[in-house]
Structures are given as structure tokens and as C-alpha cells.
Design a protein around this motif. Structure first.
Motif, mmCIF file in Angstrom:
data_model
loop_
_atom_site.group_PDB
_atom_site.id
_atom_site.type_symbol
_atom_site.label_atom_id
_atom_site.label_comp_id
_atom_site.label_asym_id
_atom_site.label_seq_id
_atom_site.Cartn_x
_atom_site.Cartn_y
_atom_site.Cartn_z
ATOM 1 N N ARG A 167 0.829 -1.217 0.000
ATOM 2 C CA ARG A 167 0.000 0.000 0.000
ATOM 3 C C ARG A 167 0.860 1.261 0.000
ATOM 4 O O ARG A 167 0.456 2.294 -0.549
ATOM 5 C CB ARG A 167 -0.934 0.009 1.206
ATOM 6 C CG ARG A 167 -1.973 -1.104 1.186
ATOM 7 C CD ARG A 167 -3.095 -0.830 2.164
ATOM 8 N NE ARG A 167 -2.618 -0.686 3.530
ATOM 9 C CZ ARG A 167 -2.406 -1.706 4.364
ATOM 10 N NH1 ARG A 167 -2.604 -2.958 3.954
ATOM 11 N NH2 ARG A 167 -1.985 -1.488 5.598
ATOM 12 N N GLN A 168 2.045 1.183 0.585
ATOM 13 C CA GLN A 168 2.935 2.349 0.606
ATOM 14 C C GLN A 168 3.460 2.698 -0.787
ATOM 15 O O GLN A 168 3.918 3.820 -1.013
ATOM 16 C CB GLN A 168 4.107 2.079 1.570
ATOM 17 C CG GLN A 168 3.690 2.073 3.028
ATOM 18 C CD GLN A 168 4.813 1.676 3.958
ATOM 19 O OE1 GLN A 168 5.952 1.470 3.524
ATOM 20 N NE2 GLN A 168 4.512 1.540 5.241
ATOM 21 N N VAL A 169 3.394 1.749 -1.690
ATOM 22 C CA VAL A 169 3.768 2.006 -3.084
ATOM 23 C C VAL A 169 2.546 2.441 -3.890
ATOM 24 O O VAL A 169 2.619 3.357 -4.717
ATOM 25 C CB VAL A 169 4.400 0.745 -3.719
ATOM 26 C CG1 VAL A 169 4.674 0.978 -5.203
ATOM 27 C CG2 VAL A 169 5.683 0.364 -2.994
ATOM 28 N N ILE A 170 1.426 1.793 -3.605
ATOM 29 C CA ILE A 170 0.215 2.047 -4.394
ATOM 30 C C ILE A 170 -0.410 3.391 -4.048
ATOM 31 O O ILE A 170 -0.842 4.136 -4.949
ATOM 32 C CB ILE A 170 -0.805 0.910 -4.174
ATOM 33 C CG1 ILE A 170 -0.251 -0.403 -4.727
ATOM 34 C CG2 ILE A 170 -2.138 1.248 -4.836
ATOM 35 C CD1 ILE A 170 -1.108 -1.622 -4.419
ATOM 36 N N ARG A 171 -0.458 3.738 -2.754
ATOM 37 C CA ARG A 171 -1.153 4.964 -2.355
ATOM 38 C C ARG A 171 -0.545 6.233 -2.979
ATOM 39 O O ARG A 171 -1.282 7.069 -3.514
ATOM 40 C CB ARG A 171 -1.180 5.094 -0.822
ATOM 41 C CG ARG A 171 -2.034 4.069 -0.095
ATOM 42 C CD ARG A 171 -3.499 4.128 -0.500
ATOM 43 N NE ARG A 171 -4.199 5.317 -0.069
ATOM 44 C CZ ARG A 171 -4.986 5.376 1.012
ATOM 45 N NH1 ARG A 171 -5.155 4.294 1.782
ATOM 46 N NH2 ARG A 171 -5.616 6.492 1.317
ATOM 47 N N PRO A 172 0.784 6.416 -2.963
ATOM 48 C CA PRO A 172 1.348 7.612 -3.628
ATOM 49 C C PRO A 172 1.046 7.644 -5.128
ATOM 50 O O PRO A 172 0.859 8.717 -5.707
ATOM 51 C CB PRO A 172 2.854 7.483 -3.365
ATOM 52 C CG PRO A 172 2.958 6.649 -2.149
ATOM 53 C CD PRO A 172 1.834 5.664 -2.256
#
Length: 236
Positions: free
Chosen positions: A140-145
């Protein structure tokens, strides 16, 4: 020369000629008594002509002001359109999203084996990948940005900061594609925050519908019998 100015001048000339003809006709056959009577009538006619001429001048001024306002309005519309086109390159010169955000996302999609979902207009990520994204914060830390960048872009389009027609021509397919890929995950985020990626959802849905309508409207112009192709009549 402007048509209204010509009309005003012509009418003024006609009024002047009418006054002269009226006065001249009377003077040519008038008596002393007639002279004063005619002079007063001529004065009345002159005042009436002057009044009508003033009305015509005011009309011309109003027409000129209206045209100026219309020209100014059109200029403002053109200027605004140009600024919203330029703002696309000012705000998103690095692409949507920036390369430093886009590359990690594609690397993740490759590692998790759903990079093929980004082909054409996109396909939803597999259920197994969705479940993994929900469970693992590292993903999620990659997808959210990545999604945040699309949300910022769509917000700029929805608010009119960026010209929508221009944005659609350049980013329409990518907006539709990425919303399709991440739709289930976006719906998951919205269960925790109803406003999560609502700008992306709104614009992607709108553009997808527009693409569908445009396609259906043009489908009869495709294939056999379209355009100037000659159609063969069946035998009677």
C-alpha cells in the motif's frame, strides 16, 4: 464601415432633406402670415429630427458597447482556455504520475504478476493480488502515492484548473485504465474514508462513459456499407 453607422447617417440625411423640402416648399408659395406659421412648424420638425437623431446615436452607442462586451467576453474565454491548457504542462510536466512514483508501481505490478492488467483500457487486478494489497502495508505504501498523483491530476481537471478536453486527449486512456485496475482497492479505501480517490473515480467514470457513447455513435461508420461504399441491391 459599420452598418449601424451607415443607417444612422442615411436617416439623418433623409430627415434633413425632409425639413429643407418642407421649408422650401412653403417659402416658395407662402405669405407673411404663412412665414411665421411655417417657421414654427419647421422649428418643430427640426426639434423632432434632432430628437430622433439623438435616439439613433444612443442606439449606435449601445450596439457598439454590446459588441465590445461580446468581444471582451470571447477574449476572456479564449485567455482562460489557453491558461488551463498551459497549466497542464506547468503542474504535470513530469508526467502523471512522476517517474519516481510510476516506476516503483510498475515494478510492484511485475513482481506481483499483474502488470498485464495495465494493457489497453485495463483489467481489474486479480483477487489474490487485491487480498495481498489489503494485508501488506508495504504494498500500500507504493500504491497509495501512485493513486494520490492521479487524484491530484483529476482534481485539477474537475475544478477547471486544467482544460478537460486537452487532458482527455492526453491522459484519457491512462485515467480509465488505472481506475479499472485499482477499482476494487479504491472501493476498499472508501469504506474507511468516503472521499478517498473520489476525484479519480468521478473523472474516470465520466470519461469511460464518454468513450463508450462516442464509440456507439460512430459504430455505424465502420465496416462494410459505411462511408461511400456501394451497397448492392437484392434482386426483386
Amino acid at each position: 464601415m459599420d452598418g449601424t453607422k451607415v443607417t444612422t447617417k442615411v436617416m439623418a440625411v433623409w430627415y434633413g432633406l425632409a425639413a429643407l423640402l418642407f421649408a422650401g416648399g412653403v417659402f416658395s408659395r407662402g405669405t407673411a402670415h404663412d412665414f411665421y406659421d411655417v417657421a414654427s412648424k419647421a422649428a418643430e420638425l427640426a426639434v423632432l429630427a434632432a430628437g430622433l437623431f439623438s435616439v439613433l446615436l444612443i442606439r449606435d452607442q449601445l450596439i457598439a458597447q454590446k459588441k465590445q462586451l461580446e468581444d471582451n467576453h470571447q477574449q476572456m474565454v479564449d485567455d482562460h482556455k489557453w491558461k488551463t491548457i498551459v497549466s497542464y504542462h506547468q503542474l504535470f510536466s513530469g508526467g502523471v504520475p512522476d517517474e519516481n512514483i510510476r516506476k516503483p508501481m510498475y515494478d510492484l505490478a511485475t513482481q506481483c504478476d499483474f502488470i498485464d492488467c495495465f494493457d489497453d483500457l485495463g483489467a481489474k487486478m486479480p483477487t489474490a493480488v487485491f487480498d495481498k494489497c489489503v494485508k501488506e502495508s508495504e504494498l500500500r505504501q507504493v500504491i497509495r502515492p501512485y493513486l494520490d498523483e492521479f487524484e491530484k491530476f483529476c482534481g485539477a481537471v474537475n475544478s477547471g484548473i486544467v482544460n478537460e478536453v486537452y487532458a482527455l486527449s492526453l491522459q484519457g486512456t491512462r485515467i480509465i485504465r488505472n481506475y479499472t485496475v485499482f477499482e476494487d482497492l479504491i472501493k476498499h479505501f472508501q469504506r474507511g474514508n468516503g472521499l478517498a480517490y473520489v476525484e479519480l473515480e468521478k473523472l474516470a467514470t465520466k470519461w469511460a462513459m464518454k468513450r463508450r457513447v462516442d464509440h456507439e455513435a460512430n459504430v455505424f461508420a465502420l465496416g462494410v456499407g459505411s462511408g461511400t461504399d456501394t451497397k448492392i441491391r437484392s434482386p426483386k
